[in-house]
Design an enzyme around this catalytic site. Structure first.
Site, mmCIF file in Angstrom:
data_model
loop_
_atom_site.group_PDB
_atom_site.id
_atom_site.type_symbol
_atom_site.label_atom_id
_atom_site.label_comp_id
_atom_site.label_asym_id
_atom_site.label_seq_id
_atom_site.Cartn_x
_atom_site.Cartn_y
_atom_site.Cartn_z
ATOM 1 C CG ASP A 50 -2.211 0.710 1.034
ATOM 2 O OD1 ASP A 50 -2.295 1.540 0.113
ATOM 3 O OD2 ASP A 50 -3.163 0.442 1.778
ATOM 4 C CB CYS A 90 -6.704 2.677 -1.795
ATOM 5 S SG CYS A 90 -5.289 3.382 -0.920
ATOM 6 C CG HIS A 150 -10.411 1.168 -0.432
ATOM 7 N ND1 HIS A 150 -9.239 1.542 0.175
ATOM 8 C CD2 HIS A 150 -11.293 2.174 -0.188
ATOM 9 C CE1 HIS A 150 -9.390 2.723 0.752
ATOM 10 N NE2 HIS A 150 -10.628 3.121 0.560
ATOM 11 C CG HIS A 336 -1.822 4.542 -5.038
ATOM 12 N ND1 HIS A 336 -1.165 4.921 -3.897
ATOM 13 C CD2 HIS A 336 -3.057 4.141 -4.660
ATOM 14 C CE1 HIS A 336 -1.980 4.776 -2.866
ATOM 15 N NE2 HIS A 336 -3.127 4.281 -3.293
#
Length: 532
Positions: A50, A90, A150, A336
């Site tokens: 994450d 996310c 998520h 990301h």
């Protein structure tokens, strides 16, 4: 090599993982019938990180970063140095990875906060076979722990957007997808003398606990246990590691790796946003500057990266000890990137390099080349079709990504298209980015602003070349690609003069631009002890 041996070798190389039956005939009479077990179906270790940006050893974004386990994985895998998320948020990014569908088609281009798989209400996703369901429907045992879709965990929001039908078991549970998250002491993260206010999760500081108390450590311990178990079915095992998502609060020993006096100044250009999108998060940057915390936040983010790296090391060690490494595909990705003050932005939620560029490693025994580096643009949308391809199945028609298997076999081969990223900004306005081998192109739908950056000469994306006549042909090529790939984007809209900007020579400049020195400090928020 004999005929039979050649057939066996080719079947293994194709990774078809099927029973091959050879019948050699003389005339019409079979003289030999031989059934050969070519290989087992490969296991899949699916590691989701994450908010990890390019500040890791294999990507070279921060020289002082200590990531020995990612370095080891890179030495054993193919490293994609030009990999990008489908959306820098996310929920949107993870849904795209798991479904295989581009966010501009589903409309999910930002974070959404529901609990459960409400994305199934989107007509095109209603009956779609997600990547985990693909493997489960073909005989795999599917297990997951931590953040895959998520999700959040106590003491914050508790939610999980995973579809229950995709998993045989979820750790700790589908309802609570991550163990309890430890927090740093209130005095460490909310000193009384700091000015202004910030988001309640935008905090950093060391925690005086052992690793075993941390949520990610507990998730990885469970994954290690499952890796060591003997089973009759092939295994699809998904492990979500929450750090380095904020708050950047990890055990003290990881902060000790980065003495504050060793933290470098980041390369930042004054008034960098004057020829680009003037985003709405400059107040976060103002808070950090006013409280002289920039180096401390860099330290905390690096510490969080090193903590995540330690958990990755525990996974790789368990895979080695399980004896299954040679029959397991390993894919590691981050949903990301992350801005740590670049372009006066914090977190993600932009279409610039620091938001979209992600770590991506693929270790496919017998296919990938250890230590290989791929510089072609790839998307996280490519993960689903690549895993299916490596397992020897036909890629579902709904997948918008492209298998990276040709790049695994030949890291120097070329791709014809760019990596596409879409994002919906505050006020429900949307933009898109295309990242090629050399250039990044961005188009914002609501004001027709375009940006173009040359990464061969401008890795920090300081100079917007989109309005320089020398780059007309390149801009035109990106426009054509974007219109071809995103139905909602039209040529007549792109070609409009950007609203709120004025052409000055070969540059576009924002009207009424406010330097960061004049940006207002966000007002102080009420401090809440305990749960933030």
């Amino acid at each position: 090599m004999g005929f039979v041996e050649k057939i066996i070798s080719e079947a293994r190389d194709m990774r078809k993982f099927r029973i091959v039956t050879l019948i050699i005939v003389q005339g019409l009479s079979p003289v030999l019938s031989l059934s050969i077990l070519v290989a087992k179906q490969p296991n899949v270790l699916f590691i989701a990180i994450d908010d990890m940006n390019d500040w890791i050893g294999p990507l070279g974004g921060m020289d002082i970063a200590k990531t020995p386990n990612l370095d080891r994985l890179a030495a054993e895998s193919a490293t994609f140095t030009n990999a990008h998320c489908a959306s820098p948020a996310c929920a949107a990014s993870r849904l795209a990875i798991m479904s295989g569908v581009q966010p501009s088609k589903t409309g999910v281009m930002q974070n959404v906060w529901y609990d459960g798989p409400e994305w199934r209400e989107i007509p095109m996703l209603k009956d779609i076979e997600t990547v985990e369901q693909f493997f489960k429907n073909r005989g795999y045992e599917n297990l997951a722990g931590g953040k895959i879709y998520h999700s959040l965990a106590p003491p914050w929001l508790t939610s999980n957007q995973a579809d229950p039908d995709g998993w045989d078991f979820y750790y700790p549970s589908l309802a609570v997808p991550m163990p309890y998250q430890m927090s740093a002491p209130e005095k460490a993260i909310n000193p009384d003398l700091w000015k202004g206010g910030r988001h309640k999760w935008f905090t950093w500081g060391p925690i005086q606990v052992r690793d075993e108390k941390m949520s990610d450590h507990q998730t990885v311990s469970w994954v290690r246990y499952e890796l060591m178990r003997k089973r009759d079915k092939p295994l699809y095992l998904a492990c979500g590691i929450f750090r380095p998502h904020m708050p950047w609060e990890v055990p003290q020993k990881y902060f000790d790796l980065y003495p504050i006096e060793d933290i470098p100044d980041l390369e930042i250009e004054e008034n960098d946003l004057q020829d680009a999108l003037v985003h709405t998060r400059r107040g976060w940057h103002k808070f950090v500057l006013e409280n002289q915390q920039w180096k401390h936040v860099v330290q905390a983010y690096l510490a969080s990266i090193s903590f995540a790296d330690a958990q990755i090391g525990r996974l790789l060690k368990a895979l080695d000890e399980s004896g299954k490494a040679d029959e397991t595909i390993v894919v590691l990705w981050s949903d990301h990137g992350m801005h740590i003050g670049e372009k006066e932005n914090w977190e993600k939620f932009t279409l610039w390099e620091e938001s979209t560029r992600v770590p991506l490693f693929v270790r496919a025994p017998g296919v990938s080349k250890p230590g290989s580096v791929v510089t072609q643009p790839v998307s996280l949308l490519d993960v689903y079709p690549s895993l299916v391809d490596l397992a020897g199945y036909d890629i579902p028609e709904h997948c918008d990504g492209v298998s990276v298997v040709p790049l695994l076999r030949n890291p120097l081969s070329k791709r014809k298209h760019s990596a596409l990223t879409s994002f919906t900004f505050p006020r429900n306005v949307t933009g898109h980015a295309l990242r090629g081998e050399r250039y990044r192109y961005i188009y914002y739908e609501w004001n027709s602003l375009e940006e173009l950056y040359d990464h061969r000469n401008d890795k920090g994306e300081y100079t917007n070349l989109a309005y320089d006549p020398k780059y007309v042909k390149i801009v035109r090529q990106f426009r054509e690609e974007l219109v071809a790939r995103v139905d909602r984007v039209k040529f007549e809209e792109i070609e409009k003069a950007p609203d709120g900007y004025t052409l000055s020579g070969n540059r576009i400049l924002a009207d009424d631009f406010v330097p960061i020195a004049k940006v207002l400090l966000p007002p102080e928020r009420p401090k809440v002890s305990g749960i933030r």
